[in-house]
Design a protein around this motif. Structure first.
Motif, mmCIF file in Angstrom:
data_model
loop_
_atom_site.group_PDB
_atom_site.id
_atom_site.type_symbol
_atom_site.label_atom_id
_atom_site.label_comp_id
_atom_site.label_asym_id
_atom_site.label_seq_id
_atom_site.Cartn_x
_atom_site.Cartn_y
_atom_site.Cartn_z
ATOM 1 N N HIS A 283 12.549 -0.409 -11.246
ATOM 2 C CA HIS A 283 11.276 0.185 -11.676
ATOM 3 C C HIS A 283 11.124 1.542 -10.996
ATOM 4 C CE1 HIS A 283 10.742 -4.116 -12.495
ATOM 5 N NE2 HIS A 283 9.843 -3.759 -13.417
ATOM 6 N N PRO A 284 11.809 2.559 -11.485
ATOM 7 C CA PRO A 284 11.698 3.895 -10.867
ATOM 8 C C PRO A 284 10.316 4.500 -10.989
ATOM 9 C CG PRO A 284 12.923 4.014 -12.932
ATOM 10 C CD PRO A 284 12.726 2.561 -12.649
ATOM 11 N N GLU A 285 9.487 3.978 -11.932
ATOM 12 C CA GLU A 285 8.129 4.513 -12.076
ATOM 13 C C GLU A 285 7.194 4.006 -10.976
ATOM 14 O OE1 GLU A 285 8.248 0.555 -14.112
ATOM 15 O OE2 GLU A 285 9.557 2.320 -13.977
ATOM 16 N N GLY A 286 7.686 3.061 -10.149
ATOM 17 C CA GLY A 286 6.884 2.541 -9.053
ATOM 18 C C GLY A 286 6.346 1.157 -9.367
ATOM 19 N N VAL A 287 6.141 0.355 -8.326
ATOM 20 C CA VAL A 287 5.667 -1.021 -8.507
ATOM 21 C C VAL A 287 4.803 -1.401 -7.309
ATOM 22 C CG1 VAL A 287 7.712 -1.991 -7.408
ATOM 23 C CG2 VAL A 287 6.392 -3.389 -8.987
ATOM 24 N N ASN A 291 2.600 -6.852 -8.435
ATOM 25 C CA ASN A 291 3.397 -6.930 -9.653
ATOM 26 C C ASN A 291 4.685 -7.719 -9.451
ATOM 27 O OD1 ASN A 291 2.390 -3.554 -10.019
ATOM 28 N ND2 ASN A 291 1.514 -5.262 -11.127
ATOM 29 N N MET A 322 2.029 2.176 -4.104
ATOM 30 C CA MET A 322 3.195 1.997 -4.966
ATOM 31 C C MET A 322 4.470 2.174 -4.148
ATOM 32 S SD MET A 322 1.839 1.528 -8.074
ATOM 33 C CE MET A 322 3.050 2.053 -9.283
ATOM 34 N N PHE A 324 8.580 2.960 -4.415
ATOM 35 C CA PHE A 324 9.524 3.630 -5.310
ATOM 36 C C PHE A 324 10.914 3.535 -4.695
ATOM 37 C CE2 PHE A 324 5.443 5.599 -5.996
ATOM 38 C CZ PHE A 324 5.367 5.755 -7.377
#
Length: 326
Positions: A283-287, A291, A322, A324
């Motif tokens: 998940h490069p968009e952040g998590v 989640n 988040m 990353f």
């Protein structure tokens, strides 16, 4: 008869032993005389050698003394020559110094006379220049006084009209300041409400985390009791069940939970850490930590601990809440 024979034999033995001793003493005396004669011969030879060495040493000493005396005389001659040359050089230097000193003194006298004349002439010129300058200063002061008096009169005439205008400008300035202050207070109150909302959200999130932790802890306690009961049943020992639940502060409960996670479940955490890292990398968009709870099937508290560990190890980065991948 037997006693007289024994006495006779004893006397013969004593006489025989006495003869042996006399012979031995005679041999010892001869050896002693021989040794003394050898010692005397060696002593005479040594004395002769010493006298010869002493005579040679005295001769060498006398020769060395003559050579040292010659060297000393040569050295004294060199010293006397050096002193004589030094005396001549110093005399020439003193004579040259006296000539140069006399020349310098004459030149200084000439310069002093010339300097005195220049000083007297320059002093007269400076005095004249100073008097001219003071006259110009007095003239300038009179002009300044006249100018200031005129300006004060002009200011007094214009002051009445300027007072009303200044009052209006001051009133407008005060009104603007009051308006800006009210706006600033409104902004502060607005930011305060936003911060209050953020604190409320944070409290709610903490409450959710504590509730999740409580549920997870109850499950872990039930699993542990079941495991203890099963092990006790296999061993034929009745487990001891705690009927009283002690209430502890939240901070202490969290610390104990973290310790239990880190100590009791240390072996599985290695593979779980890899799973969390793999999930973040996908998940490069952040998590967020929340989640990952459902996909990984792990409590949020444990996931938070592992994510912080990865962050400390430099394997992930965090912005706000988040995580990353790097």
């Amino acid at each position: 008869m037997g006693i007289s024979n024994d006495m006779k034999k004893l006397c013969e033995d004593i006489a025989s032993a006495n003869d042996v001793r006399v012979k031995a003493i005679g041999v010892l005396v001869k050896d002693t005389h021989k040794m003394l004669k050898g010692f005397q011969a060696e002593h005479k030879e040594m004395a002769a050698n010493l006298r010869g060495e002493l005579a040679k040493g005295e001769e060498k000493r006398l020769k060395g003394e003559d050579q040292r005396l010659k060297d000393f005389r040569v050295m004294m001659a060199n010293i006397q020559k050096f002193v004589s040359d030094l005396d001549k050089e110093v005399s020439a230097m003193i004579e040259r110094f006296q000539k140069e000193h006399k020349t310098m003194a004459d030149k200084l006298k000439e310069n002093a006379v010339e300097l005195r004349e220049n000083l007297e002439k320059g002093e007269a010129d400076r005095l004249k220049t100073f008097n001219d300058m003071m006259g110009n200063i007095h003239q300038d002061i009179n002009q300044i006084e006249t100018y200031v008096a005129n300006k004060l009169k002009e200011f007094s005439d214009a002051h009445a009209g300027m007072s009303e205008e200044l009052k209006k400008m001051l009133a407008n300035y005060v009104a603007d300041m009051v308006k800006a202050t009210k706006k600033l207070m409104g902004d502060i109150q607005k930011r305060q409400k936003e911060r209050t909302a953020e604190v409320a959200d944070l409290n709610a999130e903490v409450a959710d985390l504590l509730e999740t932790f409580k549920t997870e802890r109850e499950k872990m306690a039930a699993n542990w009791q079941a495991l203890t009961a099963k092990m006790a049943k296999r061993r034929g020992i009745m487990p001891k069940v705690e009927t009283e639940v002690k209430v502890r502060p939240v901070e202490k409960a969290i610390e104990e939970a973290v310790e239990e996670v880190e100590v009791e479940e240390a072996p599985p955490e290695i593979s779980l850490e890899d799973r969390v890292l793999e999930f973040i990398e996908k998940h490069p968009e952040g998590v967020r930590v929340g989640n990952m709870e459902e996909p990984l099937g792990v409590a949020r508290m444990r996931l938070g601990v592992i994510a912080k560990t990865l962050l400390k190890e430099g394997k992930v980065r965090k912005e706000e809440k988040m995580y990353f991948p790097l």
